[in-house]
Design a protein around this motif. Structure first.
Motif, PDB file in Angstrom:
ATOM      1  N   PRO A   1     -16.866  23.997   6.858  1.00  0.00           N
ATOM      2  CA  PRO A   1     -17.082  23.781   5.422  1.00  0.00           C
ATOM      3  C   PRO A   1     -16.956  22.305   5.057  1.00  0.00           C
ATOM      4  O   PRO A   1     -16.433  21.497   5.833  1.00  0.00           O
ATOM      5  N   SER A   2     -17.392  21.965   3.855  1.00  0.00           N
ATOM      6  CA  SER A   2     -17.167  20.616   3.339  1.00  0.00           C
ATOM      7  C   SER A   2     -15.728  20.465   2.855  1.00  0.00           C
ATOM      8  O   SER A   2     -15.096  19.429   3.052  1.00  0.00           O
ATOM      9  N   VAL A   3     -15.204  21.531   2.190  1.00  0.00           N
ATOM     10  CA  VAL A   3     -13.853  21.505   1.627  1.00  0.00           C
ATOM     11  C   VAL A   3     -13.132  22.786   2.029  1.00  0.00           C
ATOM     12  O   VAL A   3     -13.726  23.868   2.030  1.00  0.00           O
ATOM     13  N   PHE A   4     -11.848  22.659   2.342  1.00  0.00           N
ATOM     14  CA  PHE A   4     -11.011  23.821   2.650  1.00  0.00           C
ATOM     15  C   PHE A   4      -9.864  23.846   1.658  1.00  0.00           C
ATOM     16  O   PHE A   4      -9.102  22.879   1.556  1.00  0.00           O
ATOM     17  N   ASN A   5      -9.714  24.961   0.932  1.00  0.00           N
ATOM     18  CA  ASN A   5      -8.695  25.073  -0.116  1.00  0.00           C
ATOM     19  C   ASN A   5      -7.611  26.082   0.263  1.00  0.00           C
ATOM     20  O   ASN A   5      -7.891  27.144   0.821  1.00  0.00           O
ATOM     21  N   SER A   6      -6.366  25.741  -0.065  1.00  0.00           N
ATOM     22  CA  SER A   6      -5.235  26.644   0.156  1.00  0.00           C
ATOM     23  C   SER A   6      -4.194  26.388  -0.912  1.00  0.00           C
ATOM     24  O   SER A   6      -4.342  25.489  -1.744  1.00  0.00           O
ATOM     25  N   ASP A   7      -3.106  27.173  -0.881  1.00  0.00           N
ATOM     26  CA  ASP A   7      -1.973  26.847  -1.737  1.00  0.00           C
ATOM     27  C   ASP A   7      -1.076  25.862  -0.991  1.00  0.00           C
ATOM     28  O   ASP A   7      -1.439  25.360   0.078  1.00  0.00           O
ATOM     29  N   GLN A   8       0.104  25.579  -1.546  1.00  0.00           N
ATOM     30  CA  GLN A   8       0.996  24.587  -0.951  1.00  0.00           C
ATOM     31  C   GLN A   8       2.060  25.217  -0.053  1.00  0.00           C
ATOM     32  O   GLN A   8       3.093  24.609   0.215  1.00  0.00           O
ATOM     33  N   GLY A   9       1.790  26.435   0.423  1.00  0.00           N
ATOM     34  CA  GLY A   9       2.735  27.088   1.326  1.00  0.00           C
ATOM     35  C   GLY A   9       2.961  26.265   2.583  1.00  0.00           C
ATOM     36  O   GLY A   9       2.073  25.558   3.051  1.00  0.00           O
ATOM     37  N   ALA A  10       4.174  26.393   3.148  1.00  0.00           N
ATOM     38  CA  ALA A  10       4.536  25.583   4.312  1.00  0.00           C
ATOM     39  C   ALA A  10       3.598  25.808   5.489  1.00  0.00           C
ATOM     40  O   ALA A  10       3.381  24.907   6.295  1.00  0.00           O
TER      41      ALA A  10
END
Length: 270
Positions: free
Chosen positions: A173-182
């Motif tokens: 992908p161009s961008v990979f999104n997640s939350d701020q989990g460890a």
């Protein structure tokens, strides 16, 4: 470590050499009680409906259902599930000293093609005698689930395995999104994305709506599979989850996709 059939060393001597007590050989950790599993499931179900509920409202919710619980217990169970109420919090920029947190890159961005944005998240899955965790990687445009892994712990290894599987099988992908989990801020995870030359985006803490597509995926999975069946163990759970994801990708029509399937959209446009 201890060989009960050792021809020369007794169990006592083996325990002495290992520096452990003999009684520890026979210790079996007690699993969660039936009531605790029920409470975990009720909290998980309610969070899907009202992600803005904090521990106080969850206490009231459980008490309305007839359970005698206090806030301390509910807070512990919510931490175990990885649940956090959605509301603005102070000091959002506070970070783990060894983990870099990346900015959210998707505000006001038009998602117009497959492999433009992928996202990931972890959710809790109950079974008859315990619980497991599931991580999935999803393409935002097509809603296709690209990879997934089930684990009995919240360590980051299974998340890296899911990411590597998706990168190996599909175009990056161009961008990979997640939350701020460890698990997602860890160097092993972000390093994999950097090596693939993928831009990293992260939600604000407690803002599940920044990753809304995968939150909807969890809701569908749980109401269409997890809450309808009893799972004997992790192997049974993993098989059923895999079967459901294949059905979700290949056969389940999506209203937001004009009642087409994720696979149809993904392979038509990639």
């Amino acid at each position: 470590m201890v060989d009960t059939e050792h021809p020369e060393l007794s169990l006592v001597r083996q325990c002495e050499l290992l520096g452990i007590s003999r009684s520890s050989l026979y210790y079996e950790s007690a699993g969660p009680s039936a009531e605790e599993l029920t409470l975990l499931r009720l909290l998980d179900e309610q969070y899907l409906k009202t992600p803005f509920y904090g521990s106080r409202r969850m206490v009231a919710h459980l008490q309305q259902k007839g359970y005698v619980v206090n806030r301390k217990r509910v807070q512990r169970l919510m931490r175990q599930l990885g649940l956090e109420a959605v509301y603005p919090k102070p000091k959002l920029s506070k970070r783990h000293p060894e983990h870099k947190v990346y900015p959210y890159l998707l505000r006001d961005i038009n998602i117009a093609s497959v492999n433009q944005v992928w996202s990931t998240d972890i959710t809790y899955l109950p079974v008859l005698k315990g619980h497991f965790y599931l991580v999935a990687v999803m393409d935002w445009y097509s809603r296709k689930v690209l990879s997934w892994q089930v684990s009995n712990s919240m360590d980051g290894e299974f998340c890296v395995e899911a990411l590597e599987a998706a990168l190996l099988r599909y175009h990056k992908p161009s961008v990979f999104n997640s939350d701020q989990g460890a698990q997602f801020t860890a160097n092993a995870f972000t390093g994999t994305l950097k090596n693939a030359e993928v831009a990293i985006s992260m939600d604000g803490r407690g803002r599940c709506y920044d990753n809304i597509f995968i939150e909807r995926l969890w809701r569908s999975l749980k109401y269409e599979l997890i809450y309808l069946k009893a799972f004997d163990d992790g192997h049974h759970l993993s098989r059923e989850v895999t079967t459901w994801f294949h059905w979700y990708n290949r056969q389940r029509p999506h209203q937001s996709l004009n009642y087409r399937t994720p696979d149809e959209i993904y392979y038509e446009t990639c």
